[in-house]
Write a protein that holds these residues in place. Structure first.
Motif, PDB file in Angstrom:
ATOM      1  N   ARG A  47     -39.101 -50.781 -35.864  1.00  0.00           N
ATOM      2  CA  ARG A  47     -38.241 -50.042 -36.987  1.00  0.00           C
ATOM      3  C   ARG A  47     -37.855 -51.779 -38.103  1.00  0.00           C
ATOM      4  O   ARG A  47     -38.021 -51.262 -38.804  1.00  0.00           O
ATOM      5  CB  ARG A  47     -36.725 -49.580 -36.993  1.00  0.00           C
ATOM      6  CG  ARG A  47     -36.991 -48.160 -36.598  1.00  0.00           C
ATOM      7  CD  ARG A  47     -35.659 -47.142 -37.126  1.00  0.00           C
ATOM      8  NE  ARG A  47     -34.794 -47.960 -36.794  1.00  0.00           N
ATOM      9  CZ  ARG A  47     -33.608 -48.403 -36.491  1.00  0.00           C
ATOM     10  NH1 ARG A  47     -33.126 -47.392 -34.793  1.00  0.00           N
ATOM     11  NH2 ARG A  47     -32.641 -48.900 -36.478  1.00  0.00           N
ATOM     12  N   TYR A  48     -37.484 -53.435 -37.491  1.00  0.00           N
ATOM     13  CA  TYR A  48     -37.325 -53.772 -37.834  1.00  0.00           C
ATOM     14  C   TYR A  48     -38.656 -55.056 -38.632  1.00  0.00           C
ATOM     15  O   TYR A  48     -38.575 -55.220 -39.525  1.00  0.00           O
ATOM     16  CB  TYR A  48     -36.928 -54.444 -37.076  1.00  0.00           C
ATOM     17  CG  TYR A  48     -35.135 -53.949 -36.902  1.00  0.00           C
ATOM     18  CD1 TYR A  48     -34.274 -54.461 -37.499  1.00  0.00           C
ATOM     19  CD2 TYR A  48     -34.956 -53.468 -36.325  1.00  0.00           C
ATOM     20  CE1 TYR A  48     -32.878 -54.279 -38.663  1.00  0.00           C
ATOM     21  CE2 TYR A  48     -33.103 -53.567 -35.629  1.00  0.00           C
ATOM     22  CZ  TYR A  48     -32.702 -53.457 -37.114  1.00  0.00           C
ATOM     23  OH  TYR A  48     -30.931 -52.801 -37.059  1.00  0.00           O
ATOM     24  N   THR A  49     -39.520 -54.161 -37.962  1.00  0.00           N
ATOM     25  CA  THR A  49     -40.855 -54.656 -38.103  1.00  0.00           C
ATOM     26  C   THR A  49     -41.723 -54.568 -39.417  1.00  0.00           C
ATOM     27  O   THR A  49     -41.149 -54.753 -39.900  1.00  0.00           O
ATOM     28  CB  THR A  49     -41.826 -54.293 -37.191  1.00  0.00           C
ATOM     29  OG1 THR A  49     -41.786 -55.296 -35.714  1.00  0.00           O
ATOM     30  CG2 THR A  49     -43.124 -55.238 -37.409  1.00  0.00           C
ATOM     31  N   LEU A  50     -40.748 -53.135 -39.000  1.00  0.00           N
ATOM     32  CA  LEU A  50     -41.809 -52.563 -40.696  1.00  0.00           C
ATOM     33  C   LEU A  50     -40.969 -53.071 -41.852  1.00  0.00           C
ATOM     34  O   LEU A  50     -41.077 -52.954 -43.664  1.00  0.00           O
ATOM     35  CB  LEU A  50     -41.610 -51.035 -40.263  1.00  0.00           C
ATOM     36  CG  LEU A  50     -42.577 -50.238 -39.502  1.00  0.00           C
ATOM     37  CD1 LEU A  50     -42.467 -48.612 -39.489  1.00  0.00           C
ATOM     38  CD2 LEU A  50     -44.129 -50.447 -40.378  1.00  0.00           C
ATOM     39  N   VAL A  52     -39.905 -55.940 -41.621  1.00  0.00           N
ATOM     40  CA  VAL A  52     -39.238 -57.283 -42.611  1.00  0.00           C
ATOM     41  C   VAL A  52     -40.839 -56.705 -43.326  1.00  0.00           C
ATOM     42  O   VAL A  52     -41.691 -57.900 -44.245  1.00  0.00           O
ATOM     43  CB  VAL A  52     -39.631 -58.185 -41.636  1.00  0.00           C
ATOM     44  CG1 VAL A  52     -40.472 -59.374 -41.690  1.00  0.00           C
ATOM     45  CG2 VAL A  52     -38.671 -57.972 -40.854  1.00  0.00           C
ATOM     46  N   ALA A  53     -42.227 -55.902 -42.551  1.00  0.00           N
ATOM     47  CA  ALA A  53     -43.434 -55.982 -43.439  1.00  0.00           C
ATOM     48  C   ALA A  53     -43.231 -55.056 -44.671  1.00  0.00           C
ATOM     49  O   ALA A  53     -43.537 -55.878 -46.168  1.00  0.00           O
ATOM     50  CB  ALA A  53     -44.131 -54.733 -43.031  1.00  0.00           C
ATOM     51  N   ASP A  54     -42.021 -54.397 -45.354  1.00  0.00           N
ATOM     52  CA  ASP A  54     -41.363 -53.974 -46.689  1.00  0.00           C
ATOM     53  C   ASP A  54     -41.326 -55.409 -47.314  1.00  0.00           C
ATOM     54  O   ASP A  54     -41.199 -55.134 -48.225  1.00  0.00           O
ATOM     55  CB  ASP A  54     -40.751 -52.495 -46.674  1.00  0.00           C
ATOM     56  CG  ASP A  54     -41.696 -51.441 -46.362  1.00  0.00           C
ATOM     57  OD1 ASP A  54     -42.460 -51.743 -46.188  1.00  0.00           O
ATOM     58  OD2 ASP A  54     -40.363 -50.730 -45.711  1.00  0.00           O
ATOM     59  N   PHE A  56     -41.816 -58.324 -47.471  1.00  0.00           N
ATOM     60  CA  PHE A  56     -43.039 -59.349 -47.832  1.00  0.00           C
ATOM     61  C   PHE A  56     -43.782 -58.591 -49.035  1.00  0.00           C
ATOM     62  O   PHE A  56     -44.522 -58.926 -49.453  1.00  0.00           O
ATOM     63  CB  PHE A  56     -44.429 -59.414 -47.141  1.00  0.00           C
ATOM     64  CG  PHE A  56     -43.418 -60.885 -46.045  1.00  0.00           C
ATOM     65  CD1 PHE A  56     -43.346 -61.503 -46.264  1.00  0.00           C
ATOM     66  CD2 PHE A  56     -43.469 -60.712 -44.571  1.00  0.00           C
ATOM     67  CE1 PHE A  56     -42.979 -62.265 -45.815  1.00  0.00           C
ATOM     68  CE2 PHE A  56     -43.215 -61.536 -43.708  1.00  0.00           C
ATOM     69  CZ  PHE A  56     -42.567 -63.139 -44.257  1.00  0.00           C
ATOM     70  N   THR A  57     -44.077 -57.070 -48.637  1.00  0.00           N
ATOM     71  CA  THR A  57     -44.801 -56.158 -50.109  1.00  0.00           C
ATOM     72  C   THR A  57     -43.851 -55.942 -51.181  1.00  0.00           C
ATOM     73  O   THR A  57     -44.769 -56.404 -52.296  1.00  0.00           O
ATOM     74  CB  THR A  57     -44.561 -54.021 -49.408  1.00  0.00           C
ATOM     75  OG1 THR A  57     -45.874 -54.130 -47.930  1.00  0.00           O
ATOM     76  CG2 THR A  57     -45.910 -54.009 -50.604  1.00  0.00           C
ATOM     77  N   ARG A  60     -44.245 -59.053 -53.071  1.00  0.00           N
ATOM     78  CA  ARG A  60     -45.992 -59.997 -53.833  1.00  0.00           C
ATOM     79  C   ARG A  60     -45.885 -59.085 -54.478  1.00  0.00           C
ATOM     80  O   ARG A  60     -46.416 -59.187 -55.990  1.00  0.00           O
ATOM     81  CB  ARG A  60     -46.947 -59.090 -52.703  1.00  0.00           C
ATOM     82  CG  ARG A  60     -48.129 -59.398 -53.182  1.00  0.00           C
ATOM     83  CD  ARG A  60     -48.875 -59.632 -52.113  1.00  0.00           C
ATOM     84  NE  ARG A  60     -50.655 -59.264 -52.668  1.00  0.00           N
ATOM     85  CZ  ARG A  60     -51.362 -59.171 -52.416  1.00  0.00           C
ATOM     86  NH1 ARG A  60     -51.325 -58.413 -51.264  1.00  0.00           N
ATOM     87  NH2 ARG A  60     -53.168 -59.729 -52.768  1.00  0.00           N
TER      88      ARG A  60
END
Length: 75
Positions: A47-50, A52-54, A56-57, A60
């Protein structure tokens, strides 16, 4: 909190969120409460990895939209 490097408040917030979400999962699970609790603990890093990925998205997208004006991604 990541951007401002507030590591201690971030750790407290993450710990509190994990405790609350696992407590709710434990409360609503009927029958196999310990099994669901274990699954909840295993899924927490994903959940926390997602999240952080969000982050960055979104960053951008905001850069393309407001800073560079690059709109080649639009259809």
């Amino acid at each position: 909190m990541l951007i401002l490097q507030l590591w201690e408040p971030l750790a407290v917030t993450v710990a509190a969120e994990v405790v609350v979400s696992l407590a709710v999962l434990f409360a609503v699970s009927k029958g196999q409460r310990l099994g669901m609790l274990a699954k909840g603990v295993l899924v927490t890093p994903i959940r926390y990895t997602l999240m952080v990925a969000d982050l960055f998205t979104i960053g951008r997208f905001a850069t393309d939209l407001w800073i560079t004006g690059n709109r080649k991604w639009r259809k």
